[in-house]
Design a protein around this motif. Structure first.
Motif, mmCIF file in Angstrom:
data_model
loop_
_atom_site.group_PDB
_atom_site.id
_atom_site.type_symbol
_atom_site.label_atom_id
_atom_site.label_comp_id
_atom_site.label_asym_id
_atom_site.label_seq_id
_atom_site.Cartn_x
_atom_site.Cartn_y
_atom_site.Cartn_z
ATOM 1 N N VAL A 1 12.518 -15.555 -26.471
ATOM 2 C CA VAL A 1 11.131 -15.829 -26.094
ATOM 3 C C VAL A 1 10.154 -15.157 -27.058
ATOM 4 O O VAL A 1 9.292 -15.828 -27.632
ATOM 5 C CB VAL A 1 10.857 -15.374 -24.641
ATOM 6 C CG1 VAL A 1 9.404 -15.561 -24.288
ATOM 7 C CG2 VAL A 1 11.734 -16.141 -23.668
ATOM 8 N N LEU A 2 10.258 -13.852 -27.249
ATOM 9 C CA LEU A 2 9.265 -13.136 -28.047
ATOM 10 C C LEU A 2 9.330 -13.482 -29.531
ATOM 11 O O LEU A 2 8.284 -13.687 -30.157
ATOM 12 C CB LEU A 2 9.433 -11.631 -27.846
ATOM 13 C CG LEU A 2 9.162 -11.115 -26.445
ATOM 14 C CD1 LEU A 2 9.383 -9.619 -26.383
ATOM 15 C CD2 LEU A 2 7.764 -11.458 -25.994
ATOM 16 N N VAL A 3 10.515 -13.552 -30.102
ATOM 17 C CA VAL A 3 10.628 -13.847 -31.538
ATOM 18 C C VAL A 3 10.143 -15.268 -31.855
ATOM 19 O O VAL A 3 9.293 -15.448 -32.731
ATOM 20 C CB VAL A 3 12.067 -13.603 -32.043
ATOM 21 C CG1 VAL A 3 12.241 -14.089 -33.464
ATOM 22 C CG2 VAL A 3 12.412 -12.126 -31.939
ATOM 23 N N PRO A 4 10.614 -16.315 -31.155
ATOM 24 C CA PRO A 4 10.077 -17.644 -31.440
ATOM 25 C C PRO A 4 8.585 -17.758 -31.112
ATOM 26 O O PRO A 4 7.846 -18.451 -31.809
ATOM 27 C CB PRO A 4 10.894 -18.575 -30.541
ATOM 28 C CG PRO A 4 12.140 -17.837 -30.271
ATOM 29 C CD PRO A 4 11.759 -16.395 -30.237
ATOM 30 N N GLY A 5 8.143 -17.056 -30.074
ATOM 31 C CA GLY A 5 6.711 -17.072 -29.743
ATOM 32 C C GLY A 5 5.877 -16.453 -30.840
ATOM 33 O O GLY A 5 4.804 -16.963 -31.180
ATOM 34 N N ALA A 6 6.338 -15.353 -31.422
ATOM 35 C CA ALA A 6 5.614 -14.712 -32.519
ATOM 36 C C ALA A 6 5.599 -15.607 -33.753
ATOM 37 O O ALA A 6 4.571 -15.720 -34.431
ATOM 38 C CB ALA A 6 6.249 -13.365 -32.844
ATOM 39 N N ILE A 7 6.701 -16.259 -34.043
ATOM 40 C CA ILE A 7 6.749 -17.173 -35.192
ATOM 41 C C ILE A 7 5.803 -18.350 -34.975
ATOM 42 O O ILE A 7 5.066 -18.745 -35.888
ATOM 43 C CB ILE A 7 8.194 -17.649 -35.446
ATOM 44 C CG1 ILE A 7 9.051 -16.485 -35.933
ATOM 45 C CG2 ILE A 7 8.232 -18.794 -36.449
ATOM 46 C CD1 ILE A 7 10.524 -16.790 -36.016
ATOM 47 N N TYR A 8 5.789 -18.900 -33.764
ATOM 48 C CA TYR A 8 4.878 -20.009 -33.474
ATOM 49 C C TYR A 8 3.423 -19.565 -33.578
ATOM 50 O O TYR A 8 2.580 -20.293 -34.119
ATOM 51 C CB TYR A 8 5.149 -20.555 -32.073
ATOM 52 C CG TYR A 8 4.180 -21.631 -31.665
ATOM 53 C CD1 TYR A 8 4.293 -22.911 -32.184
ATOM 54 C CD2 TYR A 8 3.135 -21.362 -30.801
ATOM 55 C CE1 TYR A 8 3.394 -23.903 -31.842
ATOM 56 C CE2 TYR A 8 2.227 -22.341 -30.449
ATOM 57 C CZ TYR A 8 2.358 -23.609 -30.974
ATOM 58 O OH TYR A 8 1.463 -24.576 -30.637
ATOM 59 N N TYR A 9 3.113 -18.375 -33.076
ATOM 60 C CA TYR A 9 1.736 -17.872 -33.137
ATOM 61 C C TYR A 9 1.289 -17.716 -34.590
ATOM 62 O O TYR A 9 0.203 -18.160 -34.953
ATOM 63 C CB TYR A 9 1.635 -16.538 -32.401
ATOM 64 C CG TYR A 9 0.293 -15.880 -32.548
ATOM 65 C CD1 TYR A 9 -0.806 -16.343 -31.832
ATOM 66 C CD2 TYR A 9 0.120 -14.804 -33.410
ATOM 67 C CE1 TYR A 9 -2.045 -15.748 -31.975
ATOM 68 C CE2 TYR A 9 -1.116 -14.209 -33.560
ATOM 69 C CZ TYR A 9 -2.196 -14.677 -32.842
ATOM 70 O OH TYR A 9 -3.418 -14.089 -32.989
ATOM 71 N N VAL B 1 16.898 -7.682 -24.157
ATOM 72 C CA VAL B 1 17.353 -8.169 -25.464
ATOM 73 C C VAL B 1 17.333 -9.696 -25.501
ATOM 74 O O VAL B 1 16.923 -10.302 -26.501
ATOM 75 C CB VAL B 1 18.759 -7.614 -25.786
ATOM 76 C CG1 VAL B 1 19.348 -8.277 -27.006
ATOM 77 C CG2 VAL B 1 18.709 -6.110 -25.968
ATOM 78 N N THR B 2 17.742 -10.328 -24.409
ATOM 79 C CA THR B 2 17.730 -11.786 -24.332
ATOM 80 C C THR B 2 16.304 -12.327 -24.410
ATOM 81 O O THR B 2 16.036 -13.301 -25.126
ATOM 82 C CB THR B 2 18.400 -12.251 -23.033
ATOM 83 O OG1 THR B 2 19.734 -11.742 -23.004
ATOM 84 C CG2 THR B 2 18.437 -13.764 -22.942
ATOM 85 N N MET B 3 15.394 -11.706 -23.691
ATOM 86 C CA MET B 3 14.002 -12.156 -23.720
ATOM 87 C C MET B 3 13.406 -11.987 -25.112
ATOM 88 O O MET B 3 12.665 -12.856 -25.581
ATOM 89 C CB MET B 3 13.176 -11.372 -22.696
ATOM 90 C CG MET B 3 13.554 -11.676 -21.264
ATOM 91 S SD MET B 3 13.372 -13.407 -20.838
ATOM 92 C CE MET B 3 11.622 -13.509 -20.699
ATOM 93 N N CYS B 4 13.710 -10.887 -25.779
ATOM 94 C CA CYS B 4 13.208 -10.690 -27.143
ATOM 95 C C CYS B 4 13.748 -11.761 -28.082
ATOM 96 O O CYS B 4 13.007 -12.309 -28.891
ATOM 97 C CB CYS B 4 13.607 -9.310 -27.661
ATOM 98 S SG CYS B 4 12.680 -7.971 -26.924
#
Length: 73
Positions: free
Chosen positions: A42-50, A36-39
């Motif tokens: 890391v994953l949510v901001p990474g998806a927004i940046y992508y 949950v912490t990684m999502c």
């Protein structure tokens, strides 16, 4: 002189409130909380940046009139 209380105290609600107030004292990283912490961090901001980097400069809203395309040529 004591003022009569019209509020009934429910022991189950009080116990639940105490548990919620002290949750940070008993927190541990488990596989689930790590995921949950990684999502969340890391994953949510990474998806927004992508998505932002893929669509950057693809659309131009400045000075467009009715009937003109928004997509850059």
């Amino acid at each position: 002189m004591a003022v009569p209380s019209f509020l009934k105290v429910d022991p189950a609600v009080e116990r639940w409130n105490r548990m919620r107030e002290d949750a940070y004292k008993h927190f541990r990283f488990t596989p689930r909380t790590t995921w949950v912490t990684m999502c969340g961090f890391v994953l949510v901001p990474g998806a927004i940046y992508y998505l932002a980097s893929k669509t950057h400069l693809e659309w131009n809203w400045a000075g467009k009139r009715k009937g003109e395309a928004l997509a850059q040529a």
